[in-house]
Design a protein around this motif. Structure first.
Motif, mmCIF file in Angstrom:
data_model
loop_
_atom_site.group_PDB
_atom_site.id
_atom_site.type_symbol
_atom_site.label_atom_id
_atom_site.label_comp_id
_atom_site.label_asym_id
_atom_site.label_seq_id
_atom_site.Cartn_x
_atom_site.Cartn_y
_atom_site.Cartn_z
ATOM 1 N N CYS A 36 -41.695 -4.567 40.368
ATOM 2 C CA CYS A 36 -42.209 -3.388 39.678
ATOM 3 C C CYS A 36 -41.349 -2.165 40.014
ATOM 4 O O CYS A 36 -41.364 -1.679 41.149
ATOM 5 N N PHE A 37 -40.613 -1.665 39.014
ATOM 6 C CA PHE A 37 -39.753 -0.508 39.253
ATOM 7 C C PHE A 37 -40.556 0.705 39.699
ATOM 8 O O PHE A 37 -40.158 1.428 40.603
ATOM 9 N N TYR A 38 -41.697 0.933 39.064
ATOM 10 C CA TYR A 38 -42.494 2.124 39.347
ATOM 11 C C TYR A 38 -43.017 2.106 40.784
ATOM 12 O O TYR A 38 -42.978 3.124 41.482
ATOM 13 N N CYS A 39 -43.490 0.962 41.236
ATOM 14 C CA CYS A 39 -43.971 0.837 42.621
ATOM 15 C C CYS A 39 -42.813 1.012 43.604
ATOM 16 O O CYS A 39 -42.935 1.692 44.618
ATOM 17 N N LEU A 40 -41.710 0.389 43.277
ATOM 18 C CA LEU A 40 -40.554 0.446 44.164
ATOM 19 C C LEU A 40 -39.986 1.859 44.257
ATOM 20 O O LEU A 40 -39.540 2.285 45.332
ATOM 21 N N SER A 41 -40.027 2.612 43.166
ATOM 22 C CA SER A 41 -39.483 3.969 43.195
ATOM 23 C C SER A 41 -40.257 4.861 44.170
ATOM 24 O O SER A 41 -39.670 5.760 44.783
ATOM 25 N N VAL A 42 -41.538 4.603 44.323
ATOM 26 C CA VAL A 42 -42.335 5.382 45.280
ATOM 27 C C VAL A 42 -41.817 5.154 46.699
ATOM 28 O O VAL A 42 -41.651 6.100 47.475
ATOM 29 N N TRP A 43 -41.539 3.906 47.032
ATOM 30 C CA TRP A 43 -41.096 3.598 48.400
ATOM 31 C C TRP A 43 -39.634 3.941 48.643
ATOM 32 O O TRP A 43 -39.261 4.324 49.751
ATOM 33 N N VAL A 44 -38.816 3.820 47.631
ATOM 34 C CA VAL A 44 -37.399 4.178 47.787
ATOM 35 C C VAL A 44 -37.251 5.691 47.938
ATOM 36 O O VAL A 44 -36.335 6.176 48.608
ATOM 37 N N ALA A 45 -38.160 6.459 47.358
ATOM 38 C CA ALA A 45 -38.087 7.919 47.434
ATOM 39 C C ALA A 45 -38.416 8.458 48.827
ATOM 40 O O ALA A 45 -38.025 9.580 49.155
#
Length: 85
Positions: A36-45
């Motif tokens: 999930c790109f959206y979930c992953l973007s939260v953690w990568v940020a």
């Protein structure tokens, strides 16, 4: 930030390294997180916001803003799936 999240969730990487990494993680929590790109973007940020911010309130706003910007970029650059049937 967008580039890192996109690489981990959507691409195979050089020599299929990222693909193998996702395959090793399987369908568990971390495997589904990489789907999930959206979930992953939260953690990568998180590390980016930690580096850029100077206080807790600024860090939280920066974290959410970076993730939101990555999600917008993903929406703009994502190729729609064709519906052939």
């Amino acid at each position: 930030m967008w580039r890192v999240a996109h690489l981990l969730s959507q691409e195979d990487g050089p020599f299929d390294i990222i693909f193998r990494f996702r395959k090793i993680l399987g369908s568990g929590f971390f495997g589904s997180l990489l789907d999930c790109f959206y979930c992953l973007s939260v953690w990568v940020a998180v590390p980016f916001a930690y580096y850029l911010a100077t206080s807790w309130p600024e860090g939280i706003v920066t974290w959410l803003a970076l993730s939101g910007a990555a999600c917008l970029l993903f929406k703009l650059t994502d190729k729609p799936q064709s519906r052939e049937g």
